[in-house]
Motif scaffolding. Structure first.
Motif, mmCIF file in Angstrom:
data_model
loop_
_atom_site.group_PDB
_atom_site.id
_atom_site.type_symbol
_atom_site.label_atom_id
_atom_site.label_comp_id
_atom_site.label_asym_id
_atom_site.label_seq_id
_atom_site.Cartn_x
_atom_site.Cartn_y
_atom_site.Cartn_z
ATOM 1 N N ILE A 79 -7.317 8.701 -4.731
ATOM 2 C CA ILE A 79 -6.289 9.569 -5.321
ATOM 3 C C ILE A 79 -6.682 9.954 -6.746
ATOM 4 N N GLN A 118 -7.935 3.557 -1.341
ATOM 5 C CA GLN A 118 -7.165 4.807 -1.312
ATOM 6 C C GLN A 118 -6.608 5.146 -2.696
ATOM 7 N N ARG A 119 -6.224 4.118 -3.451
ATOM 8 C CA ARG A 119 -5.806 4.324 -4.840
ATOM 9 C C ARG A 119 -6.924 5.004 -5.632
ATOM 10 N N TYR A 148 2.982 1.834 -3.210
ATOM 11 C CA TYR A 148 2.098 2.034 -4.368
ATOM 12 C C TYR A 148 1.459 3.419 -4.337
ATOM 13 N N LEU A 149 0.884 3.764 -3.190
ATOM 14 C CA LEU A 149 0.163 5.037 -3.072
ATOM 15 C C LEU A 149 1.115 6.226 -3.172
ATOM 16 N N HIS A 150 2.329 6.061 -2.667
ATOM 17 C CA HIS A 150 3.337 7.123 -2.782
ATOM 18 C C HIS A 150 3.691 7.362 -4.252
ATOM 19 N N SER A 193 0.717 9.000 -6.066
ATOM 20 C CA SER A 193 0.543 10.404 -5.636
ATOM 21 C C SER A 193 1.622 11.317 -6.203
ATOM 22 N N ASP A 200 0.818 -1.218 0.000
ATOM 23 C CA ASP A 200 0.000 0.000 0.000
ATOM 24 C C ASP A 200 0.851 1.268 0.000
ATOM 25 N N ASN A 201 1.767 1.359 0.971
ATOM 26 C CA ASN A 201 2.519 2.604 1.161
ATOM 27 C C ASN A 201 3.324 2.971 -0.074
ATOM 28 N N GLY A 261 -6.089 -0.191 0.811
ATOM 29 C CA GLY A 261 -5.112 0.437 -0.078
ATOM 30 C C GLY A 261 -5.661 0.620 -1.473
ATOM 31 N N LEU A 285 -1.535 -5.085 -2.434
ATOM 32 C CA LEU A 285 -2.390 -4.056 -1.832
ATOM 33 C C LEU A 285 -3.480 -4.693 -0.979
#
Length: 295
Positions: free
Chosen positions: A252, A248-249, A202-204, A207, A199-200, A245, A241
């Motif tokens: 975004i 959250q994707r 991927y989302l970073h 973003s 998650d962390n 997560g 994920l």
């Protein structure tokens, strides 16, 4: 969405075709959507199909003269009902595009068939509904610049190949590096992720890249291929994920489009977790998130 063109696959088939009806029913059950918001848009017209797909391929499908190898490459049976379903799904993405241009957001409770090329299908994809819809809008001068955001775990190889020489459509694919398809195409932006990306990370990465990309391209319309095969539980994916997560994707992508007032079309994409409930939950989260943000 249309229940008219739903068909069954043999027991044990890897493609979870039941998810389409289940997502629709779950969204109705939770009161996320109402029946009068859902439209059966009929079948795609041949002349619109041929803006994207070759006549040779279309004739083979229509006359059911694909070779065994060509059919095996698609991975789904080719018969009248499956063909009508593919035509209905593609018309659904065009209708969702028109809704997005008029209202900001259009949702297809199917679609995202991004492995289909102009001249052949593969990877459970008969037609490329995103390419069909984008080409239809471009042909009608309803859009001049389009971005495809493809966040399925598998590269959107068909979409990338179709638009490789077309500067009006920017293809962005963020996918598992060592996943199908083994031979990748060149998107305008490819981000390949190592096995086990969580998650962390991927989302970073998303973003960092997405807002900059949208600001640079300034599209008239965005297509979001929201495959949920990025989940750690997925049988055909290599990423890790969580369900949260994945949600959250979605947030975004959808929040960036809404904030910048760019019409957004969302299509379903893939998902192959062993528990059908996990697939349905994750897909429902995408649509719920979109309606929450746009309301």
């Amino acid at each position: 969405f249309s229940a008219k063109h739903v068909y069954s696959l043999p027991d044990g088939h890897r493609f979870p075709i039941a998810k389409y009806s289940l997502v629709y029913e779950q969204l109705l059950y939770e009161g996320v959507i109402a029946e009068d918001q859902v439209k059966d848009v009929g079948l795609l017209a041949e002349e619109v199909l041929l803006l994207t797909h070759s006549n040779e391929y279309w004739q083979k499908l229509k006359n059911q003269t694909l070779s065994e190898k060509e059919t095996r490459k698609i991975g789904l049976p080719i018969h009248q009902q499956s063909l009508q379903r593919s035509l209905n799904t593609s018309q659904g993405t065009i209708f969702a595009s028109e809704q997005a241009l008029n209202n900001g957001l259009g949702l297809n409770l199917a679609g995202g068939t991004h492995h289909a090329y102009a001249g052949h299908g593969e990877g459970f994809c008969v037609f490329n509904d995103i390419a069909i819809a984008a080409n239809c809008l471009l042909d009608r001068n309803l859009a001049q610049k389009v971005i495809v955001i493809d966040l399925d775990v598998h590269q959107g190889n068909g979409t990338s190949a179709i638009f490789q020489q077309d500067s009006r459509v920017f293809t962005f694919s963020m996918h598992g590096k060592n996943n199908y398809p083994h031979k990748k195409e060149r998107s305008d932006l490819d981000i390949e992720l190592p096995k086990g990306t969580d998650d962390n990370e991927y989302l970073h990465i998303l973003s960092e890249n997405l807002p900059r990309l949208i600001s640079k391209i300034k599209p008239d319309l965005i297509y979001y291929q929201a495959g949920v095969d990025v989940l750690a539980t997925d049988l055909l994916g290599t990423l890790a994920l969580s369900k949260n997560g994945c949600k959250q994707r979605d947030e975004i992508v959808i929040e960036n489009c809404c904030r910048l007032d760019i019409p957004l079309v969302i299509v379903m994409g893939g998902g192959y977790s062993p528990r059908l409930a996990d697939i349905v939950d994750a897909h429902c989260n995408t649509y719920k998130t979109a309606l929450d943000i746009y309301h």
